[in-house]
Design an enzyme around this catalytic site. Structure first.
Site, PDB file in Angstrom:
ATOM      1  N   SER A   1       0.992  -1.061   0.149  1.00  0.00           N
ATOM      2  CA  SER A   1       0.002  -0.084   0.166  1.00  0.00           C
ATOM      3  C   SER A   1       0.909   1.249   0.032  1.00  0.00           C
ATOM      4  CB  SER A   1      -0.894  -0.211   1.264  1.00  0.00           C
ATOM      5  OG  SER A   1      -1.889   1.195   0.966  1.00  0.00           O
ATOM      6  N   GLU A   2       0.585   2.172  -1.019  1.00  0.00           N
ATOM      7  CA  GLU A   2       1.379   3.355  -1.061  1.00  0.00           C
ATOM      8  C   GLU A   2       1.628   4.185  -0.044  1.00  0.00           C
ATOM      9  OE1 GLU A   2      -0.929   5.738  -3.900  1.00  0.00           O
ATOM     10  OE2 GLU A   2      -2.078   6.563  -2.218  1.00  0.00           O
ATOM     11  N   ASN A   3       0.894   4.001   1.240  1.00  0.00           N
ATOM     12  CA  ASN A   3       1.287   4.752   2.564  1.00  0.00           C
ATOM     13  C   ASN A   3       2.001   4.204   3.512  1.00  0.00           C
ATOM     14  OD1 ASN A   3      -1.274   3.139   2.525  1.00  0.00           O
ATOM     15  ND2 ASN A   3      -1.826   3.899   4.421  1.00  0.00           N
TER      16      ASN A   3
ATOM     17  N   SER B   1       8.450   3.663  -0.146  1.00  0.00           N
ATOM     18  CA  SER B   1       7.194   3.300  -0.838  1.00  0.00           C
ATOM     19  C   SER B   1       7.221   3.683  -2.255  1.00  0.00           C
ATOM     20  CB  SER B   1       5.962   3.949  -0.063  1.00  0.00           C
ATOM     21  OG  SER B   1       4.890   3.326  -0.589  1.00  0.00           O
TER      22      SER B   1
END
Lengths: 228, 217
Positions: B47-49, B89
């Site tokens: 997940s990008e976060n 990320s």
């Protein structure tokens, strides 16, 4: 004795002047330094340029800063959300300037500032509206866009634990932009849930070394809830 | 012609995700793919976060709002999962460490150009998030979308007229009617639903389509 703790949120943000460039950590409300933003609103600085992934959610934090009319410009990747109504209203009324940056370029530009780089070539955005007018270069058969660092006067971030030398660890996905914003600002102010004695943080697990942090404020965070 | 529903589309995408793949699922429709990943494969959701090894939603009342996904929904971390910052990320995406990303789209061109971030309508507030980084960074970018708009216009097009997210970045398009390979040599049909001919599909889309003999991975 070097003690970066000992100031209240109010004292920590007291020297943020009108027109300052301020990075604010967080992805939505996860990692948003709510108490520092409250103190900044109370302090009254105006014409701020804010760097954050979003443009506020609901009524608190960055949304409240925008609602209070303190933000002249926002640099972010994802301003429009179901609960970004304060940004939406300010933007449509022409009261706030938006610089939209792809999220990875936002991170890379902040990182470049913190690492002392003059610029970066990034593949992201090549051939799109967000690279219009920017210098490009082919390197190794791939196309890149020249992007400049984003520096800030202040970074307001939230961490989980900190010590009096400013070493920080974060909690879960609340880490997000904290470590790189801490490196990119002249003055970094960290809101932590608890200050611990020197030596309590495992040196192998320190995420942000204290050299990047000037002030640590202990503040119980406000309860978080779902955002749209 | 029997179109696939959203869940059948998700299951179809999931079938093509191999053991050991590092995968990012975009917000919206692609998120459903997670529900159909084969349980006998180790597949790593990013997940990008800032998490790798993303697990399903927690039970109601168990939410931790410092453990969220890119859509800001509460999630969990699988045993062995980890957290990291935004620089790491997006390094995972930009440098091709992510094997597959699955994104929604407004339009995809037969050459793999993607438009999925902005309608360009007057008054629309643009928001791009991580879409541009994912689209051009992952080793393979899959698009998952309904083939036709509500007005019946094909979203697989010769050239996108919405603002682009990335050039030539999409390799595969999974729709409710057919699965397409797209790229420098144009679009090929890998699969289609029963009761449809390639001629029907050419009429529906209005774009040149090869009957591709490519086998799905």
């Amino acid at each position: 004795m070097i003690d970066k703790w000992g100031v209240s949120a109010e004292a920590a943000v007291a020297d943020i002047g009108d027109g300052s460039v301020v990075m604010i950590g967080g992805f939505g409300t996860a990692g948003m330094p709510d108490q520092l933003i409250e103190a900044l609103i109370a302090q009254g600085a105006r014409d701020l340029t804010i760097i954050n992934n979003n443009a506020g959610n609901g009524e608190t934090g960055v949304a409240a800063l925008i609602k209070a009319g303190r933000v002249k410009k926002i640099i972010c990747s994802f301003p429009r959300q179901a609960d970004s109504h304060h940004f939406d209203a300010a933007y449509r009324a022409g009261r706030i300037e938006l610089e939209l940056v792809p999220q990875g370029n936002l991170a890379a530009r902040i990182q470049a500032a913190g690492a002392g780089l003059g610029a970066i070539f990034t593949p992201t955005g090549f051939g799109t509206l967000l690279a219009e007018g920017k210098e490009t270069r082919e390197i190794g058969g791939r196309q890149y866009v020249l992007e400049y660092p984003i520096h800030a006067d202040f970074a307001l971030i939230k961490a989980h634990r900190g010590d009096r030398w400013g070493n920080l660890v974060y909690r879960k996905t609340a880490r997000n932009f904290g470590p790189i914003m801490a490196m990119a600002a002249k003055t970094t102010i960290a809101q932590v849930a608890r200050i611990v004695p020197l030596g309590d943080l495992d040196p192998e697990a320190v995420v942000t070394p204290g050299i990047f942090v000037q002030r640590v404020v202990e503040a119980a965070p406000l309860p978080l809830h779902a955002v749209a | 012609m029997e179109r696939l529903n959203r869940h059948q589309m998700a299951a179809r995408v999931a079938k093509d995700i191999p053991e050991g793949a590092y995968v990012n699922l975009g917000i919206g429709l692609p998120t459903i793919v997670a529900n159909y990943l084969p349980v006998d494969r180790d597949i790593f959701l990013q997940s990008e976060n800032g998490l790798l090894g993303m697990g399903p939603a927690p039970a109601p009342g168990e939410e931790d709002w410092e453990l969220i996904n890119a859509g800001k929904q509460a999630v969990t971390l699988l045993t062995g999962g980890c957290y990291f910052d935004h620089a790491d990320s997006f390094a995972m995406m930009r440098a091709g460490h992510i094997d597959i990303c699955v994104l929604g789209a407004f339009q995809v061109s037969v050459h793999g150009d993607l438009a999925n971030w902005h309608t360009g309508q007057p008054g629309a507030i643009p928001a791009v998030g991580g879409a541009m980084d994912l689209a051009i960074g992952a080793k393979q970018t899959f698009v998952m979308m309904e083939l036709l708009t509500k007005q019946g216009e094909s979203k697989l097009v010769e050239a996108c007229h919405y603002p682009l997210t990335g050039l030539g970045c999409v390799s595969r398009v999974y729709t409710d009617i057919a699965v397409f390979a797209v790229g420098p040599s144009g679009a090929g049909v890998l699969e289609m639903v029963d009761g449809l001919t390639i001629e029907d599909l050419r009429k529906l889309t209005g774009v040149p389509l090869r009957e591709s003999m490519a086998h799905l991975a």
